[in-house]
Design a protein around this motif. Structure first.
Motif, PDB file in Angstrom:
ATOM      1  N   VAL A 194       6.214  -7.343  12.346  1.00  0.00           N
ATOM      2  CA  VAL A 194       6.507  -5.962  11.951  1.00  0.00           C
ATOM      3  C   VAL A 194       5.350  -5.352  11.154  1.00  0.00           C
ATOM      4  N   VAL A 195       4.885  -4.205  11.622  1.00  0.00           N
ATOM      5  CA  VAL A 195       3.873  -3.426  10.907  1.00  0.00           C
ATOM      6  C   VAL A 195       4.547  -2.160  10.369  1.00  0.00           C
ATOM      7  N   GLY A 196       4.517  -1.985   9.077  1.00  0.00           N
ATOM      8  CA  GLY A 196       5.044  -0.768   8.476  1.00  0.00           C
ATOM      9  C   GLY A 196       3.961   0.296   8.445  1.00  0.00           C
ATOM     10  N   SER A 197       4.255   1.455   8.985  1.00  0.00           N
ATOM     11  CA  SER A 197       3.258   2.520   9.113  1.00  0.00           C
ATOM     12  C   SER A 197       3.546   3.653   8.129  1.00  0.00           C
ATOM     13  N   ILE A 198       2.497   4.090   7.422  1.00  0.00           N
ATOM     14  CA  ILE A 198       2.620   5.205   6.480  1.00  0.00           C
ATOM     15  C   ILE A 198       1.539   6.231   6.793  1.00  0.00           C
ATOM     16  N   ASP A 199       1.961   7.459   7.091  1.00  0.00           N
ATOM     17  CA  ASP A 199       1.039   8.568   7.353  1.00  0.00           C
ATOM     18  C   ASP A 199       0.974   9.450   6.117  1.00  0.00           C
ATOM     19  N   ILE A 200      -0.229   9.748   5.650  1.00  0.00           N
ATOM     20  CA  ILE A 200      -0.399  10.432   4.369  1.00  0.00           C
ATOM     21  C   ILE A 200      -1.308  11.648   4.525  1.00  0.00           C
ATOM     22  N   LYS A 201      -0.866  12.738   3.913  1.00  0.00           N
ATOM     23  CA  LYS A 201      -1.624  13.988   3.968  1.00  0.00           C
ATOM     24  C   LYS A 201      -1.830  14.507   2.554  1.00  0.00           C
ATOM     25  N   GLN A 202      -2.992  15.098   2.336  1.00  0.00           N
ATOM     26  CA  GLN A 202      -3.320  15.622   1.005  1.00  0.00           C
ATOM     27  C   GLN A 202      -3.029  17.118   0.947  1.00  0.00           C
ATOM     28  N   SER A 203      -2.452  17.547  -0.151  1.00  0.00           N
ATOM     29  CA  SER A 203      -2.175  18.962  -0.338  1.00  0.00           C
ATOM     30  C   SER A 203      -3.446  19.703  -0.731  1.00  0.00           C
ATOM     31  N   PHE A 204      -3.349  21.013  -0.789  1.00  0.00           N
ATOM     32  CA  PHE A 204      -4.486  21.848  -1.204  1.00  0.00           C
ATOM     33  C   PHE A 204      -4.986  21.446  -2.587  1.00  0.00           C
ATOM     34  N   TRP A 205      -4.062  20.954  -3.421  1.00  0.00           N
ATOM     35  CA  TRP A 205      -4.414  20.561  -4.792  1.00  0.00           C
ATOM     36  C   TRP A 205      -4.797  19.086  -4.893  1.00  0.00           C
ATOM     37  N   GLY A 206      -4.881  18.410  -3.766  1.00  0.00           N
ATOM     38  CA  GLY A 206      -5.338  17.031  -3.755  1.00  0.00           C
ATOM     39  C   GLY A 206      -4.269  15.983  -3.960  1.00  0.00           C
ATOM     40  N   LYS A 207      -2.996  16.371  -3.877  1.00  0.00           N
ATOM     41  CA  LYS A 207      -1.917  15.409  -4.063  1.00  0.00           C
ATOM     42  C   LYS A 207      -1.545  14.783  -2.723  1.00  0.00           C
ATOM     43  N   ASN A 208      -1.483  13.465  -2.687  1.00  0.00           N
ATOM     44  CA  ASN A 208      -1.119  12.760  -1.459  1.00  0.00           C
ATOM     45  C   ASN A 208       0.388  12.723  -1.269  1.00  0.00           C
ATOM     46  N   THR A 209       0.831  13.007  -0.048  1.00  0.00           N
ATOM     47  CA  THR A 209       2.246  12.997   0.287  1.00  0.00           C
ATOM     48  C   THR A 209       2.447  12.300   1.625  1.00  0.00           C
ATOM     49  N   ILE A 210       3.502  11.524   1.725  1.00  0.00           N
ATOM     50  CA  ILE A 210       3.852  10.850   2.972  1.00  0.00           C
ATOM     51  C   ILE A 210       4.551  11.833   3.906  1.00  0.00           C
ATOM     52  N   TYR A 211       4.151  11.789   5.178  1.00  0.00           N
ATOM     53  CA  TYR A 211       4.804  12.577   6.217  1.00  0.00           C
ATOM     54  C   TYR A 211       5.278  11.648   7.327  1.00  0.00           C
TER      55      TYR A 211
END
Length: 254
Positions: free
Chosen positions: A125-142
Motif C-alpha cells: 500500500v502506497v499512501g498518496s498525498i497531493d499538496i498545493k500552496q496558497s497565494f500566501w504560501g500555506k500548504n494544503t492537501i487536496y
C-alpha cells in the motif's frame, strides 16, 4: 546504501496516457502498452500508473487496460485510481500489480488502508498525498485530482496514513507537477523528518540533478518522474525515455 528507485509515473485517462501540468491541462502521450514495451527495454525499476480522473468522476477501475499492462510489463507495477474497497485491491493484485496507491478515498474511509494492509501486507500500500500552496504560501492537501480541499495538517495526515498501515508515502506537489523546475525539497523534508516509512518524491523533476537533490537534501527513498521520461525536453515532443544509468549513478554517488 540502497539504490534509489526512479519510477516513471504514468497518467491514465480512459485507455490513453496523458501528461498534466499542475493537475490541469493535459496532453496526449500515447498508448500505454507501447509505452510499457519501451520501458521494458530500458529496464526501469518499476512503473506507477495513476488513473487521474477516476475518483473525480467516480469511475470504476478499468480492469481491462490494467490486465493488458500487467501482461506486457516485466517490472513491478503500482496502480492508483478510485480504489474503494479490499475487493477492488484484490482485483488489481490478481491481475499482477504489486502495489496499490490510495489517495482520495482515504479521507472518507481511512480503514480502507488498514484492511488492505492487513490482508496483503504494508509493502502493498502506497499512501498518496497531493499538496498545493496558497497565494500566501500555506500548504494544503487536496484530493480528487486537486479539486477537493482537505486538511492543512500535512504532517498529521502523513502520520495517520503511516499508522493506518501504508508501506510508503507518495508526496506530490501540485504546483511543481509538470513544471520541470525540481521537487519541493522543503515540503519533502518536512515529511521525511516526521515519518518512518519511505517517501516517494513526485512533481517537478526535470533533470537527474533534481533526483539527487531530493535524495541528498530531502532524504527521500524514491523519485517519481513524469514529464522527463515522456518528452524529449521541456516544450518539445513526446519521446519515451529514461535517464542514463551511468549519469544517475554518478549524481547519486554510487
Amino acid at each position: 546504501m540502497l539504490r534509489t528507485r526512479v519510477i516513471p509515473c504514468l497518467l491514465l485517462k480512459n485507455e490513453s496516457l496523458v501528461k498534466t501540468v499542475k493537475f490541469k491541462e493535459y496532453n496526449y502521450i500515447g498508448d500505454p502498452i507501447n509505452t510499457v514495451r519501451i520501458f521494458n527495454e530500458l529496464e526501469v525499476d518499476e512503473l506507477m500508473f495513476l488513473d487521474i480522473f477516476a475518483s473525480k468522476e467516480n469511475r470504476t477501475i478499468n480492469v481491462k487496460i490494467l490486465q493488458d499492462i500487467a501482461n506486457e510489463c516485466f517490472m513491478p507495477l503500482s496502480y492508483g485510481g478510485n480504489i474503494k474497497s479490499l475487493d477492488d485491491a484484490k482485483k488489481i493484485f490478481e491481475i499482477g500489480f504489486e502495489k496499490v496507491v490510495i489517495n482520495s478515498n482515504t479521507f472518507e474511509n481511512l480503514q480502507l488502508i488498514e484492511e488492505i494492509s492487513r490482508y496483503f501486507g504494508v509493502q502493498s500500500v502506497v499512501g498518496s498525498i497531493d499538496i498545493k500552496q496558497s497565494f500566501w504560501g500555506k500548504n494544503t492537501i487536496y484530493s480528487h485530482h486537486g479539486r477537493k480541499k482537505q486538511s492543512s495538517d500535512i504532517i498529521g495526515w502523513a502520520k495517520q496514513l503511516e499508522n493506518a498501515g501504508v508501506g510508503e508515502l507518495l508526496i506530490t506537489s501540485i504546483d511543481r507537477e509538470g513544471s520541470w523546475e525540481g521537487y519541493d525539497l522543503e515540503l519533502l523534508k518536512s515529511v521525511t523528518d516526521s515519518v518512518q516509512v519511505p517517501v516517494i518524491a513526485n512533481g517537478g523533476c526535470g533533470k537527474v540533478e533534481h533526483i539527487a537533490e531530493a535524495v541528498n537534501m530531502a532524504h527521500v527513498s524514491a523519485c517519481a518522474v513524469g514529464s522527463m521520461v515522456v518528452y524529449q525536453k521541456k516544450g518539445m515532443g513526446v519521446l519515451v525515455n529514461f535517464p542514463d544509468r551511468k549519469k544517475l549513478n554518478q549524481v547519486l554517488g554510487y
